[in-house]
Write a protein that holds these residues in place. Structure first.
Motif, PDB file in Angstrom:
ATOM      1  N   ASP A 169      25.595  43.169  52.446  1.00  4.58           N
ATOM      2  CA  ASP A 169      25.363  42.636  51.108  1.00  4.58           C
ATOM      3  C   ASP A 169      26.387  43.251  50.148  1.00  4.58           C
ATOM      4  N   PRO A 170      27.332  42.470  49.630  1.00  4.17           N
ATOM      5  CA  PRO A 170      28.373  43.016  48.744  1.00  4.17           C
ATOM      6  C   PRO A 170      27.829  43.724  47.512  1.00  4.17           C
ATOM      7  N   ARG A 171      26.593  43.431  47.134  1.00  4.05           N
ATOM      8  CA  ARG A 171      26.012  44.106  45.970  1.00  4.05           C
ATOM      9  C   ARG A 171      25.804  45.595  46.206  1.00  4.05           C
ATOM     10  N   ARG A 172      25.959  46.026  47.457  1.00  7.21           N
ATOM     11  CA  ARG A 172      25.827  47.452  47.769  1.00  7.21           C
ATOM     12  C   ARG A 172      27.168  48.190  47.690  1.00  7.21           C
ATOM     13  N   ALA A 173      28.157  47.601  47.061  1.00  3.59           N
ATOM     14  CA  ALA A 173      29.483  48.224  46.999  1.00  3.59           C
ATOM     15  C   ALA A 173      29.567  49.362  45.991  1.00  3.59           C
ATOM     16  N   GLY A 174      28.550  49.538  45.156  1.00  9.45           N
ATOM     17  CA  GLY A 174      28.578  50.598  44.162  1.00  9.45           C
ATOM     18  C   GLY A 174      28.472  51.981  44.775  1.00  9.45           C
ATOM     19  N   PRO A 175      28.608  53.026  43.946  1.00  9.20           N
ATOM     20  CA  PRO A 175      28.637  54.406  44.452  1.00  9.20           C
ATOM     21  C   PRO A 175      27.260  54.994  44.750  1.00  9.20           C
ATOM     22  N   LEU A 176      26.184  54.316  44.380  1.00 12.85           N
ATOM     23  CA  LEU A 176      24.859  54.928  44.458  1.00 12.85           C
ATOM     24  C   LEU A 176      24.096  54.550  45.729  1.00 12.85           C
ATOM     25  N   HIS A 177      24.772  54.642  46.877  1.00 14.91           N
ATOM     26  CA  HIS A 177      24.104  54.324  48.135  1.00 14.91           C
ATOM     27  C   HIS A 177      24.402  55.389  49.182  1.00 14.91           C
ATOM     28  N   PRO A 178      24.067  56.644  48.893  1.00 15.36           N
ATOM     29  CA  PRO A 178      24.307  57.699  49.868  1.00 15.36           C
ATOM     30  C   PRO A 178      23.327  57.593  51.029  1.00 15.36           C
ATOM     31  N   THR A 179      23.590  58.362  52.071  1.00 13.91           N
ATOM     32  CA  THR A 179      22.743  58.328  53.260  1.00 13.91           C
ATOM     33  C   THR A 179      21.278  58.621  52.959  1.00 13.91           C
ATOM     34  N   PRO A 180      20.950  59.614  52.110  1.00 15.00           N
ATOM     35  CA  PRO A 180      19.522  59.853  51.825  1.00 15.00           C
ATOM     36  C   PRO A 180      18.812  58.624  51.261  1.00 15.00           C
ATOM     37  N   ARG A 181      19.488  57.880  50.393  1.00 13.03           N
ATOM     38  CA  ARG A 181      18.852  56.679  49.847  1.00 13.03           C
ATOM     39  C   ARG A 181      18.637  55.635  50.941  1.00 13.03           C
ATOM     40  N   LEU A 182      19.642  55.466  51.806  1.00  8.18           N
ATOM     41  CA  LEU A 182      19.511  54.492  52.884  1.00  8.18           C
ATOM     42  C   LEU A 182      18.374  54.879  53.828  1.00  8.18           C
ATOM     43  N   LEU A 183      18.241  56.178  54.117  1.00  7.67           N
ATOM     44  CA  LEU A 183      17.151  56.640  54.966  1.00  7.67           C
ATOM     45  C   LEU A 183      15.806  56.377  54.301  1.00  7.67           C
ATOM     46  N   ALA A 184      15.731  56.634  52.993  1.00 12.16           N
ATOM     47  CA  ALA A 184      14.481  56.381  52.277  1.00 12.16           C
ATOM     48  C   ALA A 184      14.121  54.900  52.314  1.00 12.16           C
ATOM     49  N   ALA A 211      30.607  43.594  63.804  1.00  8.20           N
ATOM     50  CA  ALA A 211      30.347  44.170  62.478  1.00  8.20           C
ATOM     51  C   ALA A 211      30.215  45.689  62.506  1.00  8.20           C
ATOM     52  N   GLU A 212      29.466  46.239  63.464  1.00  8.56           N
ATOM     53  CA  GLU A 212      29.242  47.684  63.457  1.00  8.56           C
ATOM     54  C   GLU A 212      30.463  48.445  63.937  1.00  8.56           C
ATOM     55  N   ARG A 213      31.334  47.806  64.736  1.00  6.45           N
ATOM     56  CA  ARG A 213      32.590  48.452  65.141  1.00  6.45           C
ATOM     57  C   ARG A 213      33.589  48.413  63.985  1.00  6.45           C
ATOM     58  N   ALA A 214      33.654  47.284  63.307  1.00  5.81           N
ATOM     59  CA  ALA A 214      34.622  47.124  62.215  1.00  5.81           C
ATOM     60  C   ALA A 214      34.206  47.889  60.965  1.00  5.81           C
ATOM     61  N   ASN A 215      32.925  48.239  60.867  1.00  3.57           N
ATOM     62  CA  ASN A 215      32.411  48.975  59.702  1.00  3.57           C
ATOM     63  C   ASN A 215      31.681  50.220  60.207  1.00  3.57           C
ATOM     64  N   PRO A 216      32.418  51.279  60.560  1.00  2.51           N
ATOM     65  CA  PRO A 216      31.805  52.436  61.224  1.00  2.51           C
ATOM     66  C   PRO A 216      30.886  53.273  60.354  1.00  2.51           C
ATOM     67  N   SER A 217      31.076  53.276  59.035  1.00  2.00           N
ATOM     68  CA  SER A 217      30.220  54.106  58.181  1.00  2.00           C
ATOM     69  C   SER A 217      28.997  53.320  57.723  1.00  2.00           C
ATOM     70  N   LYS A 218      27.923  54.042  57.422  1.00  2.00           N
ATOM     71  CA  LYS A 218      26.700  53.389  56.936  1.00  2.00           C
ATOM     72  C   LYS A 218      26.974  52.597  55.664  1.00  2.00           C
ATOM     73  N   ARG A 219      27.783  53.193  54.764  1.00  2.00           N
ATOM     74  CA  ARG A 219      28.068  52.528  53.500  1.00  2.00           C
ATOM     75  C   ARG A 219      28.810  51.210  53.729  1.00  2.00           C
ATOM     76  N   SER A 220      29.832  51.235  54.585  1.00  3.59           N
ATOM     77  CA  SER A 220      30.610  50.012  54.812  1.00  3.59           C
ATOM     78  C   SER A 220      29.780  48.960  55.525  1.00  3.59           C
ATOM     79  N   ARG A 221      28.875  49.396  56.402  1.00  2.67           N
ATOM     80  CA  ARG A 221      27.997  48.436  57.064  1.00  2.67           C
ATOM     81  C   ARG A 221      27.088  47.755  56.046  1.00  2.67           C
ATOM     82  N   CYS A 222      26.576  48.529  55.120  1.00  2.00           N
ATOM     83  CA  CYS A 222      25.675  47.954  54.120  1.00  2.00           C
ATOM     84  C   CYS A 222      26.413  47.014  53.178  1.00  2.00           C
ATOM     85  N   VAL A 223      27.653  47.348  52.837  1.00  3.05           N
ATOM     86  CA  VAL A 223      28.437  46.447  51.990  1.00  3.05           C
ATOM     87  C   VAL A 223      28.722  45.151  52.735  1.00  3.05           C
ATOM     88  N   ASN A 224      28.952  45.236  54.048  1.00  2.00           N
ATOM     89  CA  ASN A 224      29.135  44.027  54.844  1.00  2.00           C
ATOM     90  C   ASN A 224      27.863  43.189  54.851  1.00  2.00           C
TER      91      ASN A 224
END
Length: 315
Positions: free
Chosen positions: A230-245, A215-228
């Protein structure tokens, strides 16, 4: 299999046909047999369903569940836990391998130590062919009787794979279900360790497979990992600062929920503050499989000698 097995193994899977049969062989060939294997197929589109049904037809310990749609890796992990019936629980991955005595040694460790809530074994990373590439010395102090010290170690030391240990199911049902932000498994394990000690069996019996489709090799970005996750995270409002928070808040919430004394709670918050405000030393929080591989010829361990079902696989 008994009506209520002592141990439940939850195996969430999506398109795992490449390694799934090997994983089944290693789990079903364990010397400890009082378990159920709850497999939740996340609407796979490859040969996963056929493999699962073939194995389930031959071994009554397997409960095969197929979801009508892909709900994401995290909800699927939570689903197999919700479906489990055992006093003990372990997550398994469709591409990992397990020494034949892993379950027995972990169950024995829990039976011998009533205050321990999670038992795991020595571990190493293997490649797609099953060769050991990264051996791993466990250095976390999760066996400490003091909750703040266990928590501090999980924050600052290179992370292990305790998520895949054998755990007391009643503890898992008291903690918040795993979330789907980046590295949420680390905050999940951190909350578990605030409830009790871990124990590491000093035998190399767990082999985490690293391969290009992991999973982490096939989805190298934080956003793509999170969508993998949970598909509900596919929207545009999941930048790195939010994920860190979300990540930091996961630790804060774990401390607030845990059954700690006021002094221990304050100590945990101090460790968290130190972690968030100072530069974490290099390597902290890295995955075992992200370390530099070693020459397999220099290792003395033989995976084939330790893992059940590596030869003569019929399914």
């Amino acid at each position: 299999m008994t009506d209520r097995p002592r141990l439940s193994i939850g195996l969430p899977v999506y398109n795992g046909e490449e390694y799934l049969a090997e994983s089944f062989d290693a789990l079903l060939g364990q010397t400890y047999e009082d378990f159920e294997l709850v497999v939740s197929d996340n609407a796979s589109t490859d040969g996963t369903e056929d493999i699962c049904r073939r194995y389930a037809a031959k071994d009554s310990r397997i409960r095969y569940l197929r979801l009508p749609r892909n709900i994401g890796a995290t909800p699927n992990h939570n689903h197999v836990l919700a479906e489990s019936r055992g006093e003990l629980f372990k997550w398994a991955s469709h591409d990992d391998l397990y020494g034949r005595d892993l379950l027995r040694r972990c169950v024995e460790a829990l039976d011998e130590r009533p205050d321990v809530i999670l038992a795991h074994t020595g571990q190493a990373v293997i490649d797609g062919a099953g060769r050991v590439t990264v051996p791993y010395d466990y250095t976390l102090t999760t066996d400490s009787p003091h909750a703040p010290e266990r928590f501090r170690s999980l924050l600052f030391e290179p992370g292990g794979d305790d998520f895949y240990g054998v755990m007391r199911a009643d503890v898992l049902r008291r903690v918040k279900p795993m979330d789907s932000y980046h590295h949420a498994d680390r905050t999940y394990v951190a909350e578990i360790t605030l409830h009790g000690r871990f124990h590491q069996v000093p035998e190399l019996l767990y082999f985490r497979r690293d391969h290009p489709t992991r999973a982490e090799r096939a989805n190298p970005s934080k956003r793509s990992r999170c969508v993998n996750l949970d598909p509900r995270r596919a929207g545009p409002l999941h930048p790195t600062p939010r994920l860190l928070a979300e990540y930091v808040w996961g630790f804060v919430s774990a401390i607030r929920r845990a059954p700690l004394s006021p002094a221990d709670r304050r100590a945990c918050f101090r460790h968290l503050a130190a972690w968030t405000t100072s530069r974490v030393r290099p390597g902290s929080g890295e995955r075992v499989e992200d370390r530099a591989p070693v020459d397999p010829a220099k290792l003395t361990v033989s995976v084939d000698a330790l893992v059940a079902g590596r030869e003569g696989r019929q399914a």
